[in-house]
Design a protein around this motif. Structure first.
Motif, PDB file in Angstrom:
ATOM      1  N   PHE A 238       0.816  -1.208   0.000  1.00 33.99           N
ATOM      2  CA  PHE A 238       0.000   0.000   0.000  1.00 33.99           C
ATOM      3  C   PHE A 238       0.859   1.272   0.000  1.00 33.99           C
ATOM      4  N   TYR A 239       0.588   2.205  -0.920  1.00 29.75           N
ATOM      5  CA  TYR A 239       1.389   3.435  -0.920  1.00 29.75           C
ATOM      6  C   TYR A 239       0.640   4.717  -1.246  1.00 29.75           C
ATOM      7  N   GLU A 240      -0.621   4.659  -1.640  1.00 23.71           N
ATOM      8  CA  GLU A 240      -1.340   5.913  -1.901  1.00 23.71           C
ATOM      9  C   GLU A 240      -2.718   5.885  -1.266  1.00 23.71           C
ATOM     10  N   LEU A 241      -3.011   6.912  -0.459  1.00 20.62           N
ATOM     11  CA  LEU A 241      -4.320   7.012   0.169  1.00 20.62           C
ATOM     12  C   LEU A 241      -4.887   8.401  -0.096  1.00 20.62           C
ATOM     13  N   ASP A 242      -5.955   8.455  -0.849  1.00 25.91           N
ATOM     14  CA  ASP A 242      -6.610   9.728  -1.155  1.00 25.91           C
ATOM     15  C   ASP A 242      -8.046   9.674  -0.656  1.00 25.91           C
ATOM     16  N   LEU A 243      -8.311  10.373   0.440  1.00 24.74           N
ATOM     17  CA  LEU A 243      -9.660  10.433   1.010  1.00 24.74           C
ATOM     18  C   LEU A 243     -10.215  11.845   0.887  1.00 24.74           C
ATOM     19  N   SER A 244      -9.708  12.610  -0.073  1.00 20.08           N
ATOM     20  CA  SER A 244     -10.051  14.031  -0.147  1.00 20.08           C
ATOM     21  C   SER A 244     -11.498  14.269  -0.565  1.00 20.08           C
ATOM     22  N   ASN A 245     -12.036  15.370  -0.023  1.00 20.81           N
ATOM     23  CA  ASN A 245     -13.410  15.777  -0.318  1.00 20.81           C
ATOM     24  C   ASN A 245     -14.420  14.670  -0.007  1.00 20.81           C
ATOM     25  N   ASN A 246     -14.390  14.241   1.250  1.00 21.16           N
ATOM     26  CA  ASN A 246     -15.355  13.269   1.745  1.00 21.16           C
ATOM     27  C   ASN A 246     -16.022  13.847   2.992  1.00 21.16           C
ATOM     28  N   ASN A 247     -16.510  12.994   3.818  1.00 20.23           N
ATOM     29  CA  ASN A 247     -17.311  13.393   4.974  1.00 20.23           C
ATOM     30  C   ASN A 247     -16.645  12.896   6.268  1.00 20.23           C
ATOM     31  N   PHE A 248     -15.300  12.801   6.240  1.00 17.93           N
ATOM     32  CA  PHE A 248     -14.594  12.318   7.431  1.00 17.93           C
ATOM     33  C   PHE A 248     -14.528  13.419   8.478  1.00 17.93           C
ATOM     34  N   SER A 249     -14.660  13.009   9.746  1.00 21.11           N
ATOM     35  CA  SER A 249     -14.629  13.982  10.831  1.00 21.11           C
ATOM     36  C   SER A 249     -13.929  13.364  12.032  1.00 21.11           C
ATOM     37  N   GLY A 250     -13.829  14.153  13.096  1.00 21.07           N
ATOM     38  CA  GLY A 250     -13.175  13.656  14.299  1.00 21.07           C
ATOM     39  C   GLY A 250     -11.681  13.903  14.255  1.00 21.07           C
ATOM     40  N   ALA A 251     -10.971  13.166  15.088  1.00 19.74           N
ATOM     41  CA  ALA A 251      -9.528  13.369  15.211  1.00 19.74           C
ATOM     42  C   ALA A 251      -8.785  12.817  14.001  1.00 19.74           C
ATOM     43  N   PHE A 252      -7.558  13.263  13.841  1.00 25.06           N
ATOM     44  CA  PHE A 252      -6.694  12.776  12.772  1.00 25.06           C
ATOM     45  C   PHE A 252      -6.714  11.240  12.768  1.00 25.06           C
ATOM     46  N   PRO A 253      -6.862  10.620  11.616  1.00 26.01           N
ATOM     47  CA  PRO A 253      -6.926   9.154  11.575  1.00 26.01           C
ATOM     48  C   PRO A 253      -5.574   8.508  11.903  1.00 26.01           C
ATOM     49  N   ASP A 254      -5.430   8.146  13.176  1.00 22.99           N
ATOM     50  CA  ASP A 254      -4.164   7.593  13.660  1.00 22.99           C
ATOM     51  C   ASP A 254      -3.703   6.365  12.895  1.00 22.99           C
ATOM     52  N   SER A 255      -4.657   5.671  12.301  1.00 23.05           N
ATOM     53  CA  SER A 255      -4.292   4.419  11.636  1.00 23.05           C
ATOM     54  C   SER A 255      -3.343   4.646  10.462  1.00 23.05           C
ATOM     55  N   VAL A 256      -3.248   5.873   9.942  1.00 22.68           N
ATOM     56  CA  VAL A 256      -2.319   6.074   8.824  1.00 22.68           C
ATOM     57  C   VAL A 256      -0.884   6.274   9.310  1.00 22.68           C
ATOM     58  N   VAL A 257      -0.735   6.614  10.599  1.00 20.57           N
ATOM     59  CA  VAL A 257       0.596   6.961  11.096  1.00 20.57           C
ATOM     60  C   VAL A 257       1.618   5.828  10.935  1.00 20.57           C
ATOM     61  N   PRO A 258       1.244   4.574  11.224  1.00 21.91           N
ATOM     62  CA  PRO A 258       2.267   3.526  11.072  1.00 21.91           C
ATOM     63  C   PRO A 258       2.471   3.017   9.645  1.00 21.91           C
ATOM     64  N   LEU A 259       1.880   3.656   8.649  1.00 28.39           N
ATOM     65  CA  LEU A 259       2.011   3.138   7.283  1.00 28.39           C
ATOM     66  C   LEU A 259       3.382   3.487   6.704  1.00 28.39           C
ATOM     67  N   GLY A 260       4.297   2.562   6.869  1.00 30.74           N
ATOM     68  CA  GLY A 260       5.690   2.804   6.502  1.00 30.74           C
ATOM     69  C   GLY A 260       5.920   3.110   5.036  1.00 30.74           C
ATOM     70  N   GLY A 261       5.177   2.484   4.162  1.00 33.36           N
ATOM     71  CA  GLY A 261       5.472   2.637   2.743  1.00 33.36           C
ATOM     72  C   GLY A 261       4.670   3.724   2.045  1.00 33.36           C
ATOM     73  N   LEU A 262       3.919   4.506   2.811  1.00 36.32           N
ATOM     74  CA  LEU A 262       3.025   5.488   2.200  1.00 36.32           C
ATOM     75  C   LEU A 262       3.806   6.574   1.451  1.00 36.32           C
ATOM     76  N   LEU A 263       3.407   6.838   0.207  1.00 37.70           N
ATOM     77  CA  LEU A 263       4.065   7.888  -0.571  1.00 37.70           C
ATOM     78  C   LEU A 263       3.151   9.083  -0.806  1.00 37.70           C
ATOM     79  N   PHE A 264       1.864   8.892  -0.618  1.00 40.03           N
ATOM     80  CA  PHE A 264       0.906   9.943  -0.956  1.00 40.03           C
ATOM     81  C   PHE A 264      -0.244   9.874   0.036  1.00 40.03           C
ATOM     82  N   LEU A 265      -0.445  10.945   0.772  1.00 42.45           N
ATOM     83  CA  LEU A 265      -1.538  10.981   1.736  1.00 42.45           C
ATOM     84  C   LEU A 265      -2.333  12.257   1.532  1.00 42.45           C
ATOM     85  N   ASP A 266      -3.579  12.100   1.209  1.00 42.16           N
ATOM     86  CA  ASP A 266      -4.421  13.238   0.875  1.00 42.16           C
ATOM     87  C   ASP A 266      -5.712  13.194   1.690  1.00 42.16           C
TER      88      ASP A 266
END
Ligand SMILES: *[C@@H]1O[C@H](CO)[C@@H](O)[C@H](O)[C@H]1NC(C)=O
Ligand SMILES: *[C@@H]1O[C@H](CO)[C@@H](O)[C@H](O)[C@H]1NC(C)=O
Ligand SMILES: *[C@@H]1O[C@H](CO)[C@@H](O)[C@H](O)[C@H]1NC(C)=O
Ligand SMILES: *[C@@H]1O[C@H](CO)[C@@H](O)[C@H](O)[C@H]1NC(C)=O
Ligand SMILES: *[C@@H]1O[C@H](CO)[C@@H](O)[C@H](O)[C@H]1NC(C)=O
Ligand SMILES: *[C@@H]1O[C@H](CO)[C@@H](O)[C@H](O)[C@H]1NC(C)=O
Length: 449
Positions: free
Chosen positions: A183-211
């Motif tokens: 897994f290396y790209e996560l784009d959740l832009s322009n959605n209906n997410f709320s609350g605190a920063f999604p901690d689950s993305v923090v340990p994603l070692g190979g992530l190259l793109f986070l939106d």
């Protein structure tokens, strides 16, 4: 496009102009396997589509009976079928009718016999199973789907490399994806997410793109987010607040956008540590304060620096004259004062500077070479305190600003680069230069913010 979508594009253009974004479903498996666009499945063969025809959908539930295992191309795809069907049942809006194509056993986005199948699901061969076609990318951009959660869905595709979901109405928690080895790209832009920063993305070692742009996230951004290996990090247009953590300097991102949030405190001085990688950084429209850090001038590769619409104060450090690659520098609508440095204006001649926005500050004068930039409209200094210039603040407003003793940013005369032909002003003279005629923002030297 209307509303947020248009704004998304505006930001995209800025980054995309420099080749940042891969808003396609192309999978690179983190560079391990270079291929063209993800392929759709091999030509349909009657052994796994039709022939032995699909039974009619069960009435009521809207789901179809599970096809027998032999009708799937392989075991990986067979095991993904119930995942997709279960997710389909949770979708509460589908304005484009996308989910109607999620039927049958052809799980790779494809078109045959006049029908589209599994729109949004793209397949490829994972590096550890080169002969086994499976879902490698999911691209729901613009589908407008609503679902209360992605849990049990994206985390159930073991070979998933990217998930793009721009402009949908997903919400809920972002599931743990650490077991998705590609897994290396996560784009959740322009959605209906709320609350605190999604901690689950923090340990994603190979992530190259986070939106995560254009959602309703709030609260602070955890410090380790800036230690992610991402090349692009988009957090803009949410409700994030608090200070930008000092780990900011650990980011390896080339494109970093935190604009249009509620961040407070100073721009972290650790920004100097990004000099090998950072190319575009957008801080605009937050509530950042403190002195404009000298260290920004050490980020040699900066092409865009935008900190407009904040409460940042101080003189512009002479180190900014070292930003030879900077094309756009926006510091408009802040509390900056002193003289617009000559070294900065020289960047229009010796560097790439094409847009220097300094309007709505409290500058009292401009360097010699800045005059021509005002004339050529590269430099905007409207609504400042520059005597004899048109469209300036009322003198009383300027006097009140300069009389306020709470402003005390250091003036550091040192220029941390070679500027052929430039004679630095005598430090003492420079300090006097930055000091206004009336009032005395304390001009310390070499200190911190
Ligand atoms: C394609 O359509 C034709 C005629 O409508 C049908 O006979 C054939 O079985 C279909 N093939 C598949 C793979 O569904
Ligand atoms: C459908 O497939 C099953 C399992 O292979 C087979 O027993 C059956 O005869 C097939 N039916 C038709 C109509 O081909
Ligand atoms: C999300 O849902 C809201 C309310 O129904 C709607 O106004 C908005 O356009 C939707 N957003 C997207 C990106 O589809
Ligand atoms: C957006 O999320 C909220 C919960 O945070 C939910 O109540 C609402 O229905 C969602 N809107 C859409 C259009 O999905
Ligand atoms: C500088 O960046 C590296 C990673 O590139 C990181 O390990 C280090 O902690 C950073 N130092 C500071 C002061 O930000
Ligand atoms: C220069 O930058 C400012 C602030 O980012 C922007 O508003 C303005 O349109 C730009 N000017 C030109 C000519 O591109």
């Amino acid at each position: 496009m209307a509303g947020p979508a248009a704004a998304v594009v505006a930001v995209l253009v800025l980054a995309a102009a420099h080749g940042a974004l891969s808003e396609s479903s192309h999978v690179d498996f983190a560079g391990a396997v270079a291929r063209g666009r993800t392929r759709s499945a091999p030509a349909p063969s009657s052994s796994w589509h039709g022939g032995n025809s699909t039974a009619p959908a069960l009435e009521g539930c809207g789901c179809e009976p599970t096809p027998p295992p032999w009708r799937f191309l392989n075991e990986k795809l067979r095991s993904l079928y119930p995942v997709i069907q279960a997710f389909k049942q949770t979708i509460t809006c589908d304005p484009l009718g996308v989910t109607a194509t999620w039927t049958g056993t052809e799980l790779c986005d494809s078109f045959f016999n006049g029908t589209t199948y599994y729109k949004g699901f793209y397949c490829d061969y994972p590096p550890d199973a080169p002969g086994v076609l499976t879902v490698a990318s999911i691209d729901f951009n613009g589908f407008g789907l609503c679902a209360p959660s992605l849990a049990g869905f994206i985390d159930a595709f073991p070979d998933l490399a990217l998930f793009h979901a721009n402009s949908n109405n997903f919400s809920g928690d972002v599931p743990d994806l650490t077991h998705l080895q590609y897994f290396y790209e996560l784009d959740l832009s322009n959605n209906n997410f709320s609350g605190a920063f999604p901690d689950s993305v923090v340990p994603l070692g190979g992530l190259l793109f986070l939106d995560l742009r254009f959602n309703r996230y709030a609260g602070t951004v955890p410090a380790p987010v800036f230690a992610l290996t991402v090349e692009a990090l988009f957090l803009n247009n949410n409700g994030f607040g608090g200070r930008i953590p000092d780990t900011f300097g650990s980011t390896g991102a080339q494109y970093l956008v935190v604009a249009n949030n509620q961040f407070t405190g100073p721009i972290p001085r650790s920004i100097y540590n990004t000099s090998a990688t950072l190319s575009e950084v957008l801080f605009l429209n937050n509530r950042l304060s403190g002195c404009l850090p000298y260290e920004v001038g050490l980020v040699e590769g900066l092409a865009v620096f935008d900190a407009g619409g904040n409460e940042i104060t101080g003189p512009i450090p002479l180190s900014f004259g070292c930003l030879r690659d900077v094309e756009e520098l926006n510091l408009a609508s802040n509390q900056l004062y002193g003289q617009v440095p000559d070294v900065l204006c020289l960047l229009a001649r010796n560097g790439k500077l094409g847009n220097l926005s300094l309007s709505e500050n409290f500058f009292h004068s401009v360097g010699h070479h800045c005059m021509e930039l005002v004339r050529s409209r590269v430099l905007d200094v409207r609504r400042n305190c520059i005597l004899g210039f048109p469209d300036q603040r009322p003198p009383l407003e300027c006097a009140a600003f300069y009389a306020d003793p709470t402003k005390h940013c250091p003036f550091i005369p040192h220029i941390p680069c070679d500027l052929p032909g430039y004679k630095p002003p005598h430090p003492h003279a420079a300090a006097e230069d930055a000091a206004p005629a009336h009032g005395h923002p304390h001009q310390g030297q070499g200190g911190g913010n």
